[in-house]
Design a protein around this motif. Structure first.
Motif, PDB file in Angstrom:
ATOM      1  N   ASP A   1      44.635  50.779  29.339  1.00 14.19           N
ATOM      2  CA  ASP A   1      44.210  51.458  30.566  1.00 14.19           C
ATOM      3  C   ASP A   1      42.693  51.617  30.684  1.00 14.19           C
ATOM      4  N   ILE A   2      41.927  50.885  29.878  1.00 17.86           N
ATOM      5  CA  ILE A   2      40.467  50.942  30.052  1.00 17.86           C
ATOM      6  C   ILE A   2      40.030  49.823  30.987  1.00 17.86           C
ATOM      7  N   GLY A   3      38.893  49.985  31.614  1.00 15.64           N
ATOM      8  CA  GLY A   3      38.387  48.979  32.540  1.00 15.64           C
ATOM      9  C   GLY A   3      38.035  47.680  31.835  1.00 15.64           C
ATOM     10  N   LEU A   4      38.082  46.599  32.582  1.00 14.51           N
ATOM     11  CA  LEU A   4      37.796  45.287  32.011  1.00 14.51           C
ATOM     12  C   LEU A   4      36.371  45.211  31.476  1.00 14.51           C
ATOM     13  N   ALA A   5      35.401  45.720  32.208  1.00 14.61           N
ATOM     14  CA  ALA A   5      34.010  45.673  31.730  1.00 14.61           C
ATOM     15  C   ALA A   5      33.879  46.413  30.403  1.00 14.61           C
ATOM     16  N   SER A   6      34.483  47.575  30.303  1.00 10.72           N
ATOM     17  CA  SER A   6      34.436  48.326  29.041  1.00 10.72           C
ATOM     18  C   SER A   6      35.120  47.553  27.924  1.00 10.72           C
TER      19      SER A   6
ATOM     20  N   GLU B   1      42.473  36.867  27.635  1.00 10.77           N
ATOM     21  CA  GLU B   1      43.071  37.387  26.410  1.00 10.77           C
ATOM     22  C   GLU B   1      42.737  38.873  26.234  1.00 10.77           C
ATOM     23  N   ILE B   2      41.489  39.218  26.470  1.00 10.15           N
ATOM     24  CA  ILE B   2      41.049  40.610  26.339  1.00 10.15           C
ATOM     25  C   ILE B   2      41.734  41.467  27.396  1.00 10.15           C
ATOM     26  N   ASP B   3      41.840  40.924  28.607  1.00 10.32           N
ATOM     27  CA  ASP B   3      42.474  41.643  29.708  1.00 10.32           C
ATOM     28  C   ASP B   3      43.923  41.997  29.374  1.00 10.32           C
ATOM     29  N   GLU B   4      44.630  41.076  28.747  1.00  9.19           N
ATOM     30  CA  GLU B   4      46.039  41.301  28.414  1.00  9.19           C
ATOM     31  C   GLU B   4      46.227  42.463  27.453  1.00  9.19           C
ATOM     32  N   GLY B   5      45.257  42.699  26.586  1.00 10.49           N
ATOM     33  CA  GLY B   5      45.432  43.728  25.578  1.00 10.49           C
ATOM     34  C   GLY B   5      44.604  44.985  25.787  1.00 10.49           C
ATOM     35  N   ARG B   6      44.006  45.134  26.965  1.00  3.10           N
ATOM     36  CA  ARG B   6      43.046  46.223  27.142  1.00  3.10           C
ATOM     37  C   ARG B   6      43.663  47.574  27.471  1.00  3.10           C
TER      38      ARG B   6
ATOM     39  N   VAL C   1      33.319  46.404  24.422  1.00  2.42           N
ATOM     40  CA  VAL C   1      33.858  46.794  23.120  1.00  2.42           C
ATOM     41  C   VAL C   1      34.199  45.552  22.298  1.00  2.42           C
ATOM     42  N   PHE C   2      34.780  44.538  22.922  1.00  6.33           N
ATOM     43  CA  PHE C   2      35.102  43.298  22.229  1.00  6.33           C
ATOM     44  C   PHE C   2      33.843  42.678  21.633  1.00  6.33           C
ATOM     45  N   VAL C   3      32.794  42.564  22.452  1.00 11.04           N
ATOM     46  CA  VAL C   3      31.533  41.964  21.972  1.00 11.04           C
ATOM     47  C   VAL C   3      30.974  42.787  20.814  1.00 11.04           C
TER      48      VAL C   3
END
Length: 79
Positions: free
Chosen positions: A58-63, A51-56, A67-69
């Protein structure tokens, strides 16, 4: 006060996002909270990460996960 060195080194974990394997390195404290958030919301860590990946954007997944947490934790403290 917690020992900051205990959570400072990133730990790599494998995730499966919509059928594709990827690995993400996050500090242990973020993995712990991410797992807790997923469980509290009845989701798997793979599902929540997707879910986070779909809305992120152009920032990296780890970032995006960090940010989500952080945002989730801050919002919880305001309630």
């Amino acid at each position: 006060m917690m020992n900051s060195n205990a959570h400072a080194r990133p730990v790599k974990h494998s995730l499966t996002l919509r059928g594709h394997r990827t690995s993400v390195s996050l500090e242990d404290i973020f993995w712990q909270k991410f797992r807790k958030i997923a469980a509290e919301n009845g989701k798997t860590i793979n599902g929540l990460a997707a879910e986070i990946d779909e809305g992120r954007g152009d920032i990296g997944l780890a970032s995006a996960l960090r940010v989500f947490v952080l945002e989730y934790t801050l919002n919880q403290s305001l309630e």
